[in-house]
Design a protein around this motif. Structure first.
Motif, PDB file in Angstrom:
ATOM      1  N   VAL A  47     -52.960 -47.204   8.137  1.00  0.00           N
ATOM      2  CA  VAL A  47     -54.208 -47.939   8.371  1.00  0.00           C
ATOM      3  C   VAL A  47     -54.212 -48.508   9.781  1.00  0.00           C
ATOM      4  N   TRP A  48     -53.095 -49.116  10.175  1.00  0.00           N
ATOM      5  CA  TRP A  48     -53.011 -49.664  11.532  1.00  0.00           C
ATOM      6  C   TRP A  48     -53.156 -48.562  12.573  1.00  0.00           C
ATOM      7  N   GLY A  49     -52.557 -47.419  12.295  1.00  0.00           N
ATOM      8  CA  GLY A  49     -52.689 -46.303  13.217  1.00  0.00           C
ATOM      9  C   GLY A  49     -54.128 -45.861  13.367  1.00  0.00           C
ATOM     10  N   TYR A  50     -54.880 -45.936  12.272  1.00  0.00           N
ATOM     11  CA  TYR A  50     -56.289 -45.560  12.338  1.00  0.00           C
ATOM     12  C   TYR A  50     -57.059 -46.529  13.238  1.00  0.00           C
ATOM     13  N   PHE A  51     -56.785 -47.833  13.057  1.00  0.00           N
ATOM     14  CA  PHE A  51     -57.435 -48.827  13.922  1.00  0.00           C
ATOM     15  C   PHE A  51     -57.056 -48.605  15.382  1.00  0.00           C
ATOM     16  N   TRP A  63     -59.913 -52.504  18.356  1.00  0.00           N
ATOM     17  CA  TRP A  63     -59.600 -53.364  17.211  1.00  0.00           C
ATOM     18  C   TRP A  63     -58.104 -53.656  17.167  1.00  0.00           C
ATOM     19  N   PRO A  64     -57.593 -54.526  18.021  1.00  0.00           N
ATOM     20  CA  PRO A  64     -56.164 -54.851  17.993  1.00  0.00           C
ATOM     21  C   PRO A  64     -55.798 -55.634  16.726  1.00  0.00           C
ATOM     22  N   ILE A  65     -54.679 -55.291  16.113  1.00  0.00           N
ATOM     23  CA  ILE A  65     -54.217 -55.960  14.899  1.00  0.00           C
ATOM     24  C   ILE A  65     -53.432 -57.212  15.296  1.00  0.00           C
ATOM     25  N   THR A  66     -53.916 -58.378  14.922  1.00  0.00           N
ATOM     26  CA  THR A  66     -53.286 -59.630  15.351  1.00  0.00           C
ATOM     27  C   THR A  66     -51.960 -59.885  14.641  1.00  0.00           C
ATOM     28  N   TYR A  67     -51.864 -59.530  13.349  1.00  0.00           N
ATOM     29  CA  TYR A  67     -50.690 -59.907  12.566  1.00  0.00           C
ATOM     30  C   TYR A  67     -49.913 -58.662  12.127  1.00  0.00           C
ATOM     31  N   ARG A  68     -49.394 -57.953  13.101  1.00  0.00           N
ATOM     32  CA  ARG A  68     -48.656 -56.714  12.855  1.00  0.00           C
ATOM     33  C   ARG A  68     -47.199 -57.068  12.553  1.00  0.00           C
ATOM     34  N   HIS A  69     -46.978 -57.693  11.389  1.00  0.00           N
ATOM     35  CA  HIS A  69     -45.653 -58.164  11.004  1.00  0.00           C
ATOM     36  C   HIS A  69     -45.193 -57.434   9.746  1.00  0.00           C
ATOM     37  N   GLU A  70     -43.921 -57.627   9.409  1.00  0.00           N
ATOM     38  CA  GLU A  70     -43.396 -57.090   8.164  1.00  0.00           C
ATOM     39  C   GLU A  70     -44.010 -57.852   6.989  1.00  0.00           C
ATOM     40  N   GLU A  71     -43.957 -57.241   5.826  1.00  0.00           N
ATOM     41  CA  GLU A  71     -44.623 -57.788   4.644  1.00  0.00           C
ATOM     42  C   GLU A  71     -44.227 -59.239   4.345  1.00  0.00           C
ATOM     43  N   GLY A  72     -42.936 -59.503   4.291  1.00  0.00           N
ATOM     44  CA  GLY A  72     -42.490 -60.852   3.960  1.00  0.00           C
ATOM     45  C   GLY A  72     -42.955 -61.889   4.960  1.00  0.00           C
ATOM     46  N   GLU A  73     -42.929 -61.534   6.228  1.00  0.00           N
ATOM     47  CA  GLU A  73     -43.377 -62.465   7.262  1.00  0.00           C
ATOM     48  C   GLU A  73     -44.868 -62.740   7.131  1.00  0.00           C
ATOM     49  N   ARG A  74     -45.640 -61.715   6.766  1.00  0.00           N
ATOM     50  CA  ARG A  74     -47.080 -61.923   6.591  1.00  0.00           C
ATOM     51  C   ARG A  74     -47.357 -62.864   5.420  1.00  0.00           C
ATOM     52  N   ALA A  75     -46.649 -62.668   4.313  1.00  0.00           N
ATOM     53  CA  ALA A  75     -46.835 -63.554   3.160  1.00  0.00           C
ATOM     54  C   ALA A  75     -46.416 -64.979   3.495  1.00  0.00           C
ATOM     55  N   ASP A  76     -45.308 -65.127   4.202  1.00  0.00           N
ATOM     56  CA  ASP A  76     -44.861 -66.463   4.615  1.00  0.00           C
ATOM     57  C   ASP A  76     -45.887 -67.127   5.527  1.00  0.00           C
ATOM     58  N   PRO A 269     -58.785 -58.795  14.614  1.00  0.00           N
ATOM     59  CA  PRO A 269     -58.548 -58.782  16.064  1.00  0.00           C
ATOM     60  C   PRO A 269     -58.667 -60.155  16.713  1.00  0.00           C
ATOM     61  N   TYR A 270     -58.341 -61.204  15.966  1.00  0.00           N
ATOM     62  CA  TYR A 270     -58.416 -62.580  16.468  1.00  0.00           C
ATOM     63  C   TYR A 270     -57.563 -63.462  15.552  1.00  0.00           C
ATOM     64  N   PRO A 271     -57.290 -64.707  15.923  1.00  0.00           N
ATOM     65  CA  PRO A 271     -56.478 -65.577  15.081  1.00  0.00           C
ATOM     66  C   PRO A 271     -57.184 -65.950  13.772  1.00  0.00           C
ATOM     67  N   TYR A 272     -56.401 -66.199  12.738  1.00  0.00           N
ATOM     68  CA  TYR A 272     -56.928 -66.558  11.415  1.00  0.00           C
ATOM     69  C   TYR A 272     -57.854 -67.771  11.495  1.00  0.00           C
ATOM     70  N   ALA A 273     -57.482 -68.748  12.301  1.00  0.00           N
ATOM     71  CA  ALA A 273     -58.265 -69.979  12.382  1.00  0.00           C
ATOM     72  C   ALA A 273     -59.687 -69.729  12.876  1.00  0.00           C
ATOM     73  N   HIS A 274     -59.893 -68.646  13.612  1.00  0.00           N
ATOM     74  CA  HIS A 274     -61.234 -68.378  14.150  1.00  0.00           C
ATOM     75  C   HIS A 274     -62.251 -68.147  13.038  1.00  0.00           C
ATOM     76  N   GLN A 275     -61.831 -67.492  11.935  1.00  0.00           N
ATOM     77  CA  GLN A 275     -62.745 -67.294  10.811  1.00  0.00           C
ATOM     78  C   GLN A 275     -63.198 -68.631  10.241  1.00  0.00           C
ATOM     79  N   LEU A 276     -62.266 -69.569  10.148  1.00  0.00           N
ATOM     80  CA  LEU A 276     -62.592 -70.882   9.600  1.00  0.00           C
ATOM     81  C   LEU A 276     -63.555 -71.650  10.503  1.00  0.00           C
ATOM     82  N   ARG A 277     -63.271 -71.624  11.798  1.00  0.00           N
ATOM     83  CA  ARG A 277     -64.146 -72.343  12.730  1.00  0.00           C
ATOM     84  C   ARG A 277     -65.520 -71.682  12.802  1.00  0.00           C
ATOM     85  N   ALA A 278     -65.561 -70.349  12.613  1.00  0.00           N
ATOM     86  CA  ALA A 278     -66.850 -69.659  12.605  1.00  0.00           C
ATOM     87  C   ALA A 278     -67.709 -70.116  11.427  1.00  0.00           C
TER      88      ALA A 278
END
Length: 304
Positions: A47-51, A63-76, A269-278
């Motif tokens: 999926v990331w490769g498609y983006f 469409w840069p992926i902001t949180y391109r981390h391993e699964e556990g790190e993303r959940a944390d 393609p932006y920080p998580y907090a941006h959705q909240l402020r939007a």
């Protein structure tokens, strides 16, 4: 009722502090995000490769992926943000894939605190059987992606599936809008046919139905069990491509008990907090924000 109190956070990053400041300022116990993506690593990396390749389903938009981390790190990271519950939106693009994804999702839900057990389906022989099996295994929410799957939601193979979900009261998050690029079966028409047959279906329209926002608001106004998630809506990124019509804000406000926070984490393609402020800058008030960011989903999923 499910108790999904936030886990003890790690030392918070500056970003986590910003996100927590948002929901703490609203007097909430955290956030509930109904549109986050977790799937088998090899599938997610495709999926990331498609983006990265700017394929046609992204509309050719960078469409840069902001949180391109391993699964556990993303959940944390979601738990660091104070996200009390989140989904594992996964979806097939061909026959024979959904049952395998559902098997993976069972294990992910078991090993991942805060995860709402998510499942999926595809119009193929046996779909009713494996969807029923997923419901009996405890699936809390389903994901359907009409753009990627390129199928008609009104396909007769799916009719018993929609009926099963309506009867069980299990919601389905459906990417049925035509953004970021239209598909043969996107737009309000095809999913509208499904709702006409199954008016009690607990449907969650992903991305507020972007870019056909007003048409999907109309479906929510017509069918009381239709909800909409905020995924990517109102962000600077989406406003440039598909701005939400400001004349429709009163209608969105009136549906405040059926709008749910979604983010598309980690594929944003932006920080998580941006959705909240939007969402905050819409000016619809703190009561609306509390409902959207936590309380509506807490009621839907029985989270206390």
């Amino acid at each position: 009722m499910t108790d999904l109190s936030p886990q003890t956070p790690r030392t918070p990053s500056a970003e986590a502090v910003e996100v927590r400041r948002f929901w703490e300022g609203l007097g909430l116990p955290g956030l509930i995000d109904v549109h986050t993506h977790f799937m088998p690593e090899r599938v997610l990396r495709k999926v990331w490769g498609y983006f990265d390749a700017l394929g046609p389903l992204t509309g050719g938009v960078e469409w840069p992926i902001t949180y391109r981390h391993e699964e556990g790190e993303r959940a944390d990271l979601l738990r660091d943000f104070g996200v009390r519950a989140f989904t594992a939106m996964l979806y097939p693009h061909k026959p024979g894939m959904a049952r395998w994804l559902n098997g993976w999702a069972v294990d992910f839900a078991r090993r991942t605190p805060g995860s709402l057990h998510t499942a999926t389906f595809f119009p193929e022989p046996g779909v009713e059987t494996y969807v029923r099996e997923a419901v009996e295994a405890g699936a809390r929410v389903f994901k359907a992606h009409l753009q990627v799957g390129a199928y008609d939601p009104a396909d007769e193979l799916l009719d018993p599936v929609w009926g099963l979900l309506a009867e069980a009261g299990v919601p389905a998050v459906v990417h049925c809008g035509s953004g970021p690029a239209p598909g043969k079966h996107t737009g309000p028409g095809p999913i509208g046919q499904v709702l006409a047959r199954h008016p009690g279906l607990p449907l969650i329209v992903a991305h507020l139905g972007m870019p056909e926002y007003e048409d999907f608001l109309g479906l929510a106004e017509r069918y009381p069990r239709v909800r909409l998630d905020t995924t990517m809506a109102f962000t600077d990124f989406s406003e440039e491509m598909a701005p939400f019509p400001r004349r429709a804000l009163p209608r969105l406000a009136a549906l405040g008990d059926r709008v749910l926070l979604g983010s598309d984490f980690p594929n944003i393609p932006y920080p998580y907090a941006h959705q909240l402020r939007a969402l905050e800058r819409l000016g619809l008030g703190e009561e609306w924000l509390r409902a959207v960011c936590h309380d509506n989903a807490a009621a839907l999923f029985g989270i206390r």
